[in-house]
Design a protein around this motif. Structure first.
Motif, PDB file in Angstrom:
ATOM      1  N   LEU A  57       8.882 -15.956   7.842  1.00  0.00           N
ATOM      2  CA  LEU A  57       9.155 -15.101   6.625  1.00  0.00           C
ATOM      3  C   LEU A  57       9.998 -15.878   5.602  1.00  0.00           C
ATOM      4  N   LEU A  58       9.339 -16.306   4.598  1.00  0.00           N
ATOM      5  CA  LEU A  58      10.212 -17.223   3.402  1.00  0.00           C
ATOM      6  C   LEU A  58      10.859 -16.503   2.327  1.00  0.00           C
ATOM      7  N   VAL A  59      10.165 -15.444   1.739  1.00  0.00           N
ATOM      8  CA  VAL A  59      10.787 -14.748   0.767  1.00  0.00           C
ATOM      9  C   VAL A  59      10.201 -13.220   0.799  1.00  0.00           C
ATOM     10  N   THR A  60      11.043 -12.492   0.304  1.00  0.00           N
ATOM     11  CA  THR A  60      10.803 -10.914   0.138  1.00  0.00           C
ATOM     12  C   THR A  60      10.984 -10.516  -1.314  1.00  0.00           C
ATOM     13  N   VAL A  61      10.129  -9.892  -1.899  1.00  0.00           N
ATOM     14  CA  VAL A  61      10.282  -9.271  -3.361  1.00  0.00           C
ATOM     15  C   VAL A  61       9.961  -8.010  -3.245  1.00  0.00           C
ATOM     16  N   THR A  62      11.078  -7.135  -3.733  1.00  0.00           N
ATOM     17  CA  THR A  62      11.025  -5.615  -3.748  1.00  0.00           C
ATOM     18  C   THR A  62      10.917  -5.023  -5.184  1.00  0.00           C
ATOM     19  N   ASP A  63       9.931  -4.011  -5.349  1.00  0.00           N
ATOM     20  CA  ASP A  63       9.999  -3.351  -6.817  1.00  0.00           C
ATOM     21  C   ASP A  63      10.220  -1.871  -6.333  1.00  0.00           C
ATOM     22  N   THR A  64      11.231  -1.455  -6.859  1.00  0.00           N
ATOM     23  CA  THR A  64      11.836  -0.021  -6.409  1.00  0.00           C
ATOM     24  C   THR A  64      10.877   1.040  -7.445  1.00  0.00           C
ATOM     25  N   TYR A  65      10.530   0.960  -8.435  1.00  0.00           N
ATOM     26  CA  TYR A  65       9.968   2.333  -9.139  1.00  0.00           C
ATOM     27  C   TYR A  65       8.774   1.719  -9.794  1.00  0.00           C
ATOM     28  N   ASN A  66       7.798   2.735  -9.863  1.00  0.00           N
ATOM     29  CA  ASN A  66       6.457   2.623 -10.686  1.00  0.00           C
ATOM     30  C   ASN A  66       6.650   3.007 -11.941  1.00  0.00           C
ATOM     31  N   ASN A  67       7.161   1.974 -12.865  1.00  0.00           N
ATOM     32  CA  ASN A  67       7.608   2.159 -14.139  1.00  0.00           C
ATOM     33  C   ASN A  67       6.827   1.011 -15.268  1.00  0.00           C
ATOM     34  N   GLY A  68       5.867   0.580 -14.608  1.00  0.00           N
ATOM     35  CA  GLY A  68       4.758  -0.329 -15.320  1.00  0.00           C
ATOM     36  C   GLY A  68       5.427  -1.702 -15.418  1.00  0.00           C
ATOM     37  N   SER A  69       6.542  -2.133 -14.898  1.00  0.00           N
ATOM     38  CA  SER A  69       7.013  -3.674 -14.668  1.00  0.00           C
ATOM     39  C   SER A  69       7.227  -4.057 -13.124  1.00  0.00           C
ATOM     40  N   CYS A  70       7.214  -5.222 -12.996  1.00  0.00           N
ATOM     41  CA  CYS A  70       7.328  -5.551 -11.564  1.00  0.00           C
ATOM     42  C   CYS A  70       8.389  -6.201 -11.580  1.00  0.00           C
ATOM     43  N   ALA A  71       8.646  -6.567 -10.156  1.00  0.00           N
ATOM     44  CA  ALA A  71       9.984  -7.501  -9.879  1.00  0.00           C
ATOM     45  C   ALA A  71       9.115  -8.718  -9.415  1.00  0.00           C
TER      46      ALA A  71
END
Length: 131
Positions: free
Chosen positions: A81-95
Motif C-alpha cells: 500500500l502506497l497511498v490512501t485517499v478518503t472522501d467523506t461526503y457525497n457532496n459533488g466534490s472529491c478528495a
C-alpha cells in the motif's frame, strides 16, 4: 497516366472522407494515456477513484449517499500500500492527494468504509504504468 491510377473526384473525396472517419474513430476509441489509471469503482458503486497524470493526483469520490466514505488505494506492483485517499461526503466534490509515484507498474482500487473500520466492498485492482 494509365486509367487504373485515376480516381474520379467524387470517388477520391469519398476515399479521403472514409479514411478520415476511420482515423478519427480509431483515435476516439484509443485507451487513455499509459500514465492514467482509468476510473475504478467499489463493488457497490458507492465509491469512484482514479489517478490522473496531468495533476499527478489520486482522487476518491463518494458517489452514493449511503453513510459510507469513499476510499481509493494505490499499491505497488507487489501489493504494498502506497497511498490512501478518503472522501467523506457525497457532496459533488472529491478528495485528492499528490503522492510521489515512481515510474513503473502500480495498482489502484476503490472501496467504501464505515467509520474507522477497514475498507470494504472493494472493487478489483486495476494495474497501470506511470511513466
Amino acid at each position: 497516366m494509365p486509367q487504373m491510377f485515376k480516381l474520379p473526384r467524387a470517388r477520391a473525396g469519398a476515399v479521403v472522407a472514409a479514411a478520415t472517419i476511420a482515423l478519427a474513430g480509431g483515435l476516439a476509441a484509443s485507451p487513455a494515456s499509459a500514465a492514467s489509471s482509468g476510473h475504478v469503482y467499489s463493488s457497490g458503486k458507492g465509491a469512484e477513484g482514479w489517478y490522473y497524470y496531468g495533476s499527478e493526483r489520486v482522487y476518491a469520490c463518494d458517489i452514493k449517499s449511503d453513510g459510507y466514505k469513499a476510499v481509493t488505494q494505490v499499491f505497488s506492483k507487489d501489493d504494498r500500500l502506497l497511498v490512501t485517499v478518503t472522501d467523506t461526503y457525497n457532496n459533488g466534490s472529491c478528495a485528492s492527494k499528490k503522492p510521489t509515484l515512481f515510474e513503473g507498474t502500480h495498482k489502484i482500487r476503490a472501496c467504501v468504509q464505515k467509520g474507522n473500520a477497514k475498507p470494504t466492498k472493494c472493487g478489483a485492482k486495476r494495474s497501470w504504468y506511470v511513466d
